[in-house]
Design an enzyme around this catalytic site. Sequence first.
Site, PDB file in Angstrom:
ATOM      1  CD  GLU A 253      41.921  32.026  28.707  1.00  0.00           C
ATOM      2  OE1 GLU A 253      42.032  31.246  27.754  1.00  0.00           O
ATOM      3  OE2 GLU A 253      41.785  33.261  28.565  1.00  0.00           O
TER       4      GLU A 253
ATOM      5  CB  SER B 215      35.362  47.911  27.221  1.00  0.00           C
ATOM      6  OG  SER B 215      35.334  48.095  28.624  1.00  0.00           O
TER       7      SER B 215
ATOM      8  CE  LYS C 288      37.011  39.716  28.154  1.00  0.00           C
ATOM      9  NZ  LYS C 288      36.448  40.825  28.954  1.00  0.00           N
TER      10      LYS C 288
HETATM   11  C1  LIG Z   1      37.279  41.576  29.795  1.00  0.00           C
HETATM   12  C2  LIG Z   1      36.925  43.014  29.812  1.00  0.00           C
HETATM   13  C3  LIG Z   1      37.912  44.025  29.799  1.00  0.00           C
HETATM   14  C4  LIG Z   1      39.373  43.731  29.871  1.00  0.00           C
HETATM   15  O1  LIG Z   1      39.902  42.996  28.822  1.00  0.00           O
HETATM   16  P1  LIG Z   1      40.809  43.668  27.684  1.00  0.00           P
HETATM   17  O2  LIG Z   1      41.355  42.505  26.956  1.00  0.00           O
HETATM   18  O3  LIG Z   1      41.844  44.478  28.374  1.00  0.00           O
HETATM   19  O4  LIG Z   1      39.921  44.511  26.870  1.00  0.00           O
HETATM   20  C5  LIG Z   1      37.497  45.351  29.741  1.00  0.00           C
HETATM   21  N1  LIG Z   1      36.189  45.686  29.738  1.00  0.00           N
HETATM   22  C6  LIG Z   1      35.215  44.740  29.757  1.00  0.00           C
HETATM   23  C7  LIG Z   1      33.787  45.186  29.759  1.00  0.00           C
HETATM   24  C8  LIG Z   1      35.548  43.377  29.801  1.00  0.00           C
HETATM   25  O5  LIG Z   1      34.577  42.455  29.837  1.00  0.00           O
END
Ligand SMILES: *Cc1c(COP(=O)(O)O)cnc(C)c1O
Length: 393
Positions: free
Chosen positions: A111, A377, A89
């Site tokens: 938000e 992610s 993020k």
């Molecule tokens: C917020 C988050 C997501 C989901 O958000 P996307 O906008 O779909 O990427 C996925 N993995 C992690 C670790 C997150 O913090």
Amino acid sequence: MKVQVDERGYYGNFGGAYIPEMLYPNVEELRENYEQIVGAAEFQEQFDGLLKDFVGRPTPLYAAERLSEQYGANIFLKREDLCHTGAHKVNNTIGQILLAQRLGKQKLIAETGAGQHGVATATVCALMGVECIVYMGEIDMARQRPNVERMRILGAEVRAAKSGSRTLKDATNEAMRHWINNPTDTHYIIGSVVGPHPYPEMVARFQSVISAEIKTQLNEKLGRTNPDYVIACVGGGSNAAGAFYHYYDEADVKLIAVEAAGKGNETGESAATTVLGKPGVLHGSKTLLMQTEDGQVVEPYSISAGLDYPGIGPVHAHLHETGRAKFYSVTDDEAMKAGVQLSRLEGIIPAIETSHALAALNQMKFNTDDVVVLNLSGRGDKDLETYIKWGKY
Ligand SMILES: *Cc1c(COP(=O)(O)O)cnc(C)c1O
């Protein structure tokens, strides 16, 4: 197939800017200026510099040997979990704060649902010495106490959204209202590839560093830039959009998006938008969303706070409609098991969002020479309570 946003902000049938008239000047200012600002060499230099020295990029592309053995393919993990703050993020919040500065905005609002985007926003505001207000549903504040305190330690003000279901959608409404009332000095940082044009494309561009790096790193390791598969989980869809971005037009690369099926798609407790959703307007863009017969947004459910969203970004609605990406959905239990499996096989405890992408490997069939890149992610530190509550490890 080309996956490009047109000048009206549409990806095929999805996207656009469906906003109240009061918000029009803010969004229009952004639309008119962002491409020129982001395209400038000076911007790119500062963005790349911060990604390198503050975030820790490039993140490794790691050949996961024991996981590969398990699934009979060559699986590489793109280690976004090693980014500062623990997930992808921050790539976006760095880009947006640099943009906000060039637009002359001294204050930032955001938000947040689970608090991850709020923490990433509070982090870059501290970095730049900028005032930060984060709207969060009152219920979410109670559920995600550590992230609330993280934001406060970083100097942000966390404001409780006390209307409606007191969750993410209400926090979004309050942030929008704040922005309408403070158009000249405030920039609104949206955390995924959602919202009115130009947000979805802007966020995707900031996250596209993920697939740019994958190309270079895969080429270094294997002498080819393209894998056979790129796999990512989708909440709003920003980590997936970043991992897919430079592969949209490469037909030999299969794009795999994974949604949360919660307790199962037939149980009424799911967040699998492409299975359960229909076209409609959510948070300023036309997309697929989960809704009742008369268009009321249905409360989604997933064990993973980051995937617990009733829509998906318009680019993903388009990828789904055209078949360019294949969508899978994964239940809470399947995801939790996959999270523990990765921990045991590779020594990496993933975020539960990411565990959904990992669990999709069970639904796929690979050839032994297939090259698979899975976007890791985020890391699982924030999810320890959920792992403990689930308990089956
Ligand atoms: C917020 C988050 C997501 C989901 O958000 P996307 O906008 O779909 O990427 C996925 N993995 C992690 C670790 C997150 O913090």
